[in-house]
Write an enzyme that holds these catalytic residues in place. Structure first.
Site, PDB file in Angstrom:
ATOM      1  N   VAL A  33      27.772 -30.288 -34.393  1.00 27.57           N
ATOM      2  CA  VAL A  33      28.809 -30.250 -33.960  1.00 27.57           C
ATOM      3  C   VAL A  33      30.208 -29.605 -35.430  1.00 27.57           C
ATOM      4  O   VAL A  33      30.092 -29.934 -36.192  1.00 27.57           O
ATOM      5  CB  VAL A  33      29.742 -31.274 -33.538  1.00 27.57           C
ATOM      6  CG1 VAL A  33      31.481 -31.383 -33.657  1.00 27.57           C
ATOM      7  CG2 VAL A  33      28.929 -32.045 -32.644  1.00 27.57           C
ATOM      8  N   CYS A  34      31.337 -28.342 -34.425  1.00 28.17           N
ATOM      9  CA  CYS A  34      31.745 -27.985 -35.591  1.00 28.17           C
ATOM     10  C   CYS A  34      33.430 -28.099 -34.529  1.00 28.17           C
ATOM     11  O   CYS A  34      33.725 -28.630 -34.032  1.00 28.17           O
ATOM     12  CB  CYS A  34      31.214 -26.559 -35.614  1.00 28.17           C
ATOM     13  SG  CYS A  34      31.553 -25.199 -34.758  1.00 28.17           S
ATOM     14  N   LYS A  35      33.909 -27.594 -35.293  1.00 31.27           N
ATOM     15  CA  LYS A  35      35.722 -27.208 -34.724  1.00 31.27           C
ATOM     16  C   LYS A  35      35.603 -26.663 -33.544  1.00 31.27           C
ATOM     17  O   LYS A  35      36.356 -27.351 -32.619  1.00 31.27           O
ATOM     18  CB  LYS A  35      36.558 -26.881 -35.417  1.00 31.27           C
ATOM     19  CG  LYS A  35      37.922 -27.136 -35.357  1.00 31.27           C
ATOM     20  CD  LYS A  35      38.814 -26.362 -36.276  1.00 31.27           C
ATOM     21  CE  LYS A  35      40.308 -26.645 -35.733  1.00 31.27           C
ATOM     22  NZ  LYS A  35      41.681 -27.012 -37.107  1.00 31.27           N
TER      23      LYS A  35
ATOM     24  N   MET B 278      34.279 -29.622 -31.036  1.00 33.59           N
ATOM     25  CA  MET B 278      35.246 -31.216 -31.069  1.00 33.59           C
ATOM     26  C   MET B 278      36.532 -31.106 -30.387  1.00 33.59           C
ATOM     27  O   MET B 278      37.183 -31.599 -29.661  1.00 33.59           O
ATOM     28  CB  MET B 278      35.482 -31.128 -32.322  1.00 33.59           C
ATOM     29  CG  MET B 278      34.867 -32.219 -33.611  1.00 33.59           C
ATOM     30  SD  MET B 278      34.428 -33.529 -32.366  1.00 33.59           S
ATOM     31  CE  MET B 278      35.346 -34.117 -33.319  1.00 33.59           C
TER      32      MET B 278
END
Length: 140
Positions: free
Chosen positions: A98-100, A127
């Site tokens: 998961v990243c931004k 996210m």
């Protein structure tokens, strides 16, 4: 303006053709890479609940503390190479990176797959999509 554009196209057909070819190739590449081993928020939730998937959040610590998926592990992307051994115990489990925004997770996904992790996926939309879907977040 449109007259100038049409004049440019007529005067430089090879340049315009090359541009269109590169544009089409880029769109095809992005479409394929986005679809490969990417999971939606719903699919990620099912993997977490049914298969005990590990959520690997590669954002920086301050972003992680501002809000993350419950049970997620935070290893910033800049530290991933040196801290990858922390994930050795979960090599056989599904891992959701998961990243931004879901864009930089692909690089971490490729590193993990190259290191021998069996099932590595990225969260499509990151996210931001998780929040947009109204799914719960933990703040520390």
């Amino acid at each position: 303006m449109i007259d100038q554009l049409l004049e440019f196209v007529m005067n430089h057909p090879l340049l315009v053709g090359a541009f269109l070819l590169v544009l089409i190739a880029w769109i095809v590449y992005e479409t394929r890479s986005a679809a490969s081993n990417a999971v939606s928020s719903t699919q990620a939730t099912q993997l977490i609940n049914r298969e005990d998937a590990v959520v690997l959040d590669i954002r920086e610590s301050k972003d992680f503390k501002a809000g993350h998926i419950a049970g997620a592990r935070n290893i910033p992307q800049s530290s991933l190479d040196s801290r990858m051994n922390e994930l050795d115990k979960v090599k056989a489990q599904p891992i959701i990176v998961v990243c931004k925004h879901g864009q930089s997770a692909g690089a971490a996904q490729a590193k993990l797959a190259k290191a021998g992790f069996e099932r590595v996926m990225k969260l499509r939309g990151g996210m931001m999509q998780w929040q947009a879907d109204g799914l719960p977040m933990v703040k520390k």
